[in-house]
Design a protein around this motif. Structure first.
Motif, PDB file in Angstrom:
ATOM      1  N   HIS A  66      -3.734  -2.214  -8.367  1.00 54.72           N
ATOM      2  CA  HIS A  66      -2.749  -2.198  -9.454  1.00 54.72           C
ATOM      3  C   HIS A  66      -1.340  -2.307  -8.870  1.00 54.72           C
ATOM      4  N   PRO A  67      -0.613  -3.408  -9.153  1.00 60.15           N
ATOM      5  CA  PRO A  67       0.689  -3.620  -8.534  1.00 60.15           C
ATOM      6  C   PRO A  67       1.776  -2.644  -8.993  1.00 60.15           C
ATOM      7  N   VAL A  68       1.554  -1.956 -10.108  1.00 59.66           N
ATOM      8  CA  VAL A  68       2.530  -0.961 -10.568  1.00 59.66           C
ATOM      9  C   VAL A  68       2.254   0.388  -9.928  1.00 59.66           C
ATOM     10  N   ALA A  69       0.995   0.804  -9.962  1.00 60.46           N
ATOM     11  CA  ALA A  69       0.625   2.090  -9.357  1.00 60.46           C
ATOM     12  C   ALA A  69       0.818   2.064  -7.849  1.00 60.46           C
ATOM     13  N   ASN A  70       0.499   0.933  -7.238  1.00 61.88           N
ATOM     14  CA  ASN A  70       0.629   0.802  -5.786  1.00 61.88           C
ATOM     15  C   ASN A  70       1.945   0.117  -5.453  1.00 61.88           C
ATOM     16  N   THR A  71       2.942   0.916  -5.148  1.00 60.83           N
ATOM     17  CA  THR A  71       4.272   0.360  -4.849  1.00 60.83           C
ATOM     18  C   THR A  71       4.286  -0.394  -3.517  1.00 60.83           C
ATOM     19  N   ARG A  72       3.211  -0.286  -2.755  1.00 56.96           N
ATOM     20  CA  ARG A  72       3.109  -0.989  -1.469  1.00 56.96           C
ATOM     21  C   ARG A  72       2.129  -2.151  -1.579  1.00 56.96           C
ATOM     22  N   PHE A  73       1.925  -2.628  -2.783  1.00 58.48           N
ATOM     23  CA  PHE A  73       0.915  -3.648  -3.077  1.00 58.48           C
ATOM     24  C   PHE A  73       1.024  -4.857  -2.140  1.00 58.48           C
ATOM     25  N   GLU A  74       2.170  -5.495  -2.089  1.00 57.99           N
ATOM     26  CA  GLU A  74       2.333  -6.708  -1.293  1.00 57.99           C
ATOM     27  C   GLU A  74       2.229  -6.415   0.196  1.00 57.99           C
ATOM     28  N   GLU A  75       2.804  -5.302   0.636  1.00 63.74           N
ATOM     29  CA  GLU A  75       2.725  -4.941   2.053  1.00 63.74           C
ATOM     30  C   GLU A  75       1.284  -4.704   2.485  1.00 63.74           C
ATOM     31  N   ASP A  76       0.523  -4.042   1.625  1.00 62.72           N
ATOM     32  CA  ASP A  76      -0.872  -3.767   1.967  1.00 62.72           C
ATOM     33  C   ASP A  76      -1.704  -5.053   2.015  1.00 62.72           C
ATOM     34  N   LEU A  77      -1.424  -5.974   1.113  1.00 68.97           N
ATOM     35  CA  LEU A  77      -2.110  -7.265   1.164  1.00 68.97           C
ATOM     36  C   LEU A  77      -1.823  -7.971   2.488  1.00 68.97           C
ATOM     37  N   GLN A  78      -0.577  -7.889   2.945  1.00 68.50           N
ATOM     38  CA  GLN A  78      -0.203  -8.512   4.214  1.00 68.50           C
ATOM     39  C   GLN A  78      -0.923  -7.852   5.383  1.00 68.50           C
ATOM     40  N   LEU A  79      -1.066  -6.522   5.304  1.00 68.75           N
ATOM     41  CA  LEU A  79      -1.776  -5.800   6.362  1.00 68.75           C
ATOM     42  C   LEU A  79      -3.244  -6.218   6.408  1.00 68.75           C
ATOM     43  N   LEU A  92      -9.082   0.175  -9.062  1.00 70.86           N
ATOM     44  CA  LEU A  92      -8.097   0.025 -10.123  1.00 70.86           C
ATOM     45  C   LEU A  92      -7.409  -1.342 -10.142  1.00 70.86           C
ATOM     46  N   GLY A  93      -7.732  -2.118 -11.125  1.00 71.40           N
ATOM     47  CA  GLY A  93      -7.051  -3.389 -11.277  1.00 71.40           C
ATOM     48  C   GLY A  93      -7.918  -4.570 -10.877  1.00 71.40           C
ATOM     49  N   LEU A 250      -0.840   6.637 -13.705  1.00 69.09           N
ATOM     50  CA  LEU A 250      -1.573   6.172 -12.537  1.00 69.09           C
ATOM     51  C   LEU A 250      -0.929   6.561 -11.222  1.00 69.09           C
ATOM     52  N   THR A 251       0.204   7.235 -11.248  1.00 76.11           N
ATOM     53  CA  THR A 251       0.850   7.631  -9.997  1.00 76.11           C
ATOM     54  C   THR A 251       0.011   8.638  -9.220  1.00 76.11           C
ATOM     55  N   HIS A 252      -1.011   9.240  -9.877  1.00 74.03           N
ATOM     56  CA  HIS A 252      -1.877  10.173  -9.159  1.00 74.03           C
ATOM     57  C   HIS A 252      -2.608   9.489  -8.010  1.00 74.03           C
ATOM     58  N   LEU A 253      -2.718   8.168  -8.076  1.00 70.22           N
ATOM     59  CA  LEU A 253      -3.440   7.439  -7.044  1.00 70.22           C
ATOM     60  C   LEU A 253      -2.627   7.273  -5.766  1.00 70.22           C
ATOM     61  N   VAL A 254      -1.327   7.455  -5.853  1.00 67.39           N
ATOM     62  CA  VAL A 254      -0.476   7.229  -4.687  1.00 67.39           C
ATOM     63  C   VAL A 254       0.483   8.375  -4.412  1.00 67.39           C
ATOM     64  N   ASN A 255       0.598   9.315  -5.340  1.00 72.20           N
ATOM     65  CA  ASN A 255       1.587  10.383  -5.218  1.00 72.20           C
ATOM     66  C   ASN A 255       1.067  11.516  -4.346  1.00 72.20           C
ATOM     67  N   VAL A 256       1.540  11.566  -3.115  1.00 76.47           N
ATOM     68  CA  VAL A 256       1.079  12.580  -2.171  1.00 76.47           C
ATOM     69  C   VAL A 256       1.434  13.972  -2.653  1.00 76.47           C
ATOM     70  N   LYS A 257       2.636  14.156  -3.130  1.00 76.33           N
ATOM     71  CA  LYS A 257       3.104  15.482  -3.537  1.00 76.33           C
ATOM     72  C   LYS A 257       2.234  16.077  -4.641  1.00 76.33           C
ATOM     73  N   ALA A 258       1.844  15.231  -5.602  1.00 73.20           N
ATOM     74  CA  ALA A 258       1.088  15.723  -6.750  1.00 73.20           C
ATOM     75  C   ALA A 258      -0.295  16.234  -6.356  1.00 73.20           C
ATOM     76  N   TRP A 259      -0.871  15.680  -5.292  1.00 76.00           N
ATOM     77  CA  TRP A 259      -2.247  16.015  -4.936  1.00 76.00           C
ATOM     78  C   TRP A 259      -2.375  16.746  -3.611  1.00 76.00           C
ATOM     79  N   ARG A 260      -1.236  17.164  -3.041  1.00 80.90           N
ATOM     80  CA  ARG A 260      -1.287  17.886  -1.777  1.00 80.90           C
ATOM     81  C   ARG A 260      -1.931  19.261  -1.942  1.00 80.90           C
ATOM     82  N   ASP A 261      -1.748  19.879  -3.089  1.00 78.93           N
ATOM     83  CA  ASP A 261      -2.214  21.249  -3.287  1.00 78.93           C
ATOM     84  C   ASP A 261      -3.277  21.389  -4.367  1.00 78.93           C
ATOM     85  N   ILE A 262      -3.563  20.307  -5.102  1.00 76.37           N
ATOM     86  CA  ILE A 262      -4.665  20.312  -6.065  1.00 76.37           C
ATOM     87  C   ILE A 262      -5.783  19.489  -5.439  1.00 76.37           C
TER      88      ILE A 262
END
Length: 302
Positions: A66-79, A92-93, A250-262
């Protein structure tokens, strides 16, 4: 050590190169989410480390489509294009763009799906395999029974089938094969492994918990997830007061802070009773697998 038909699932904030390398050297398929390594330059270092350590073995990365949820979408494709992991697991997507890249260098794409509709959509696009996320899976578990899900998918899909959901023993792996799956997808079983990045408190909680400590809820993101009730309580969250979220965030898929303690875990948590290395876990799984095969052989017809 003999190889087993297992893919070690990519676990957000937990999986790392050590886990991938140890798993793949043991003859199974290790994996990690690309977003576990931040920033993208760190991810490139992880990929380089794994590729050097595993020049011929199978391993995988998880890519959020998902290009919105994954703010590193293009960079990850390049990797992916640069390091050419043998298998890319999509979540997702629409996986079409990653399929074009991965098939271009001869790799495979496996899409995780939680219902038959999404399975048909991914199959139509041309994925090589489907990861059927069934009830009881750690993280974003589905609701379908694995018997029904596998049977339904086999009616229209001839590619690789990977079964996910509460699989945590060697006997479970054999059962998945008997049901028609090519691989078993195991994440929760490795949450407390020595090599993983899970905090010590998380690892201990997994060892001490059972299925009664797991809550299936959509209160946090609008998407159902299996979470550990003790991790909610330690954050001062009363699980009895949680209400369904009306929108999907969908930010739960990439948001480290939100899921660090849950913290999350699947229903297979009961098979985790001590701290072990990845290799020790596989030795146990192999013993359980062989024992289960012998039990089947010894069963007499009624």
């Amino acid at each position: 050590m003999n190889s087993l038909p297992i893919i070690v699932a990519p676990m957000f904030l937990v999986s790392n190169p050590k886990m991938v390398i140890e798993a793949s050297r043991a003859g199974v398929i290790g994996s990690f989410p690309l977003l576990n390594a931040r920033p993208a330059s760190a991810c490139a270092e992880w990929l380089e480390e794994i590729k050097e350590a595993l020049p011929t073995e199978q391993w995988a990365v998880n890519f959020i489509c998902h290009p919105v949820a994954n703010t590193r979408f293009e960079e990850d494709l390049q990797l992916i294009e640069q390091f050419q992991p043998p298998i890319v697991i999509t979540s997702l997507g629409n996986p079409k763009r990653v399929i074009d890249i991965v098939h271009g260098y001869g790799g495979k794409v496996y899409a995780d799906v939680a219902n038959v509709k999404h399975a048909k959509n991914s199959a139509a696009i041309g994925v090589d395999g489907l990861i059927l996320v069934c009830a009881g899976a750690g993280g974003h578990g589905g609701q379908l029974n694995p018997f029904g899900f596998v049977s339904a998918v086999k009616k229209f899909f001839t590619g690789t089938i990977i079964l996910s959901g509460s699989i945590s023993s060697g006997a479970d792996v054999l059962a998945a094969q008997i049901m028609g799956a090519d691989y078993a997808y195991m994440g929760t079983r490795f949450l407390a492994c020595d090599e993983g990045n899970a905090p010590e408190e998380y690892k201990n909680m997994v060892i001490e918990s059972d299925t009664s400590d797991i809550l299936y809820t959509d209160a946090f993101s609008g998407v159902h997830v299996n979470v550990l009730i003790p991790s909610l309580l330690k954050e001062g969250i009363d699980p009895t007061t949680l209400k369904p979220r009306e929108d999907i965030d969908l930010t739960h898929l990439v948001n480290v802070k939100a899921w660090r303690d849950i913290w999350s875990a699947g229903h297979g948590i009961t098979n985790i009773v001590k701290r072990e290395s990845v290799r020790e876990i596989f030795e146990t799984l192999e013993e359980e697998y062989e024992k289960a095969k012998q039990q089947i052989i010894s069963v007499q017809p009624l």
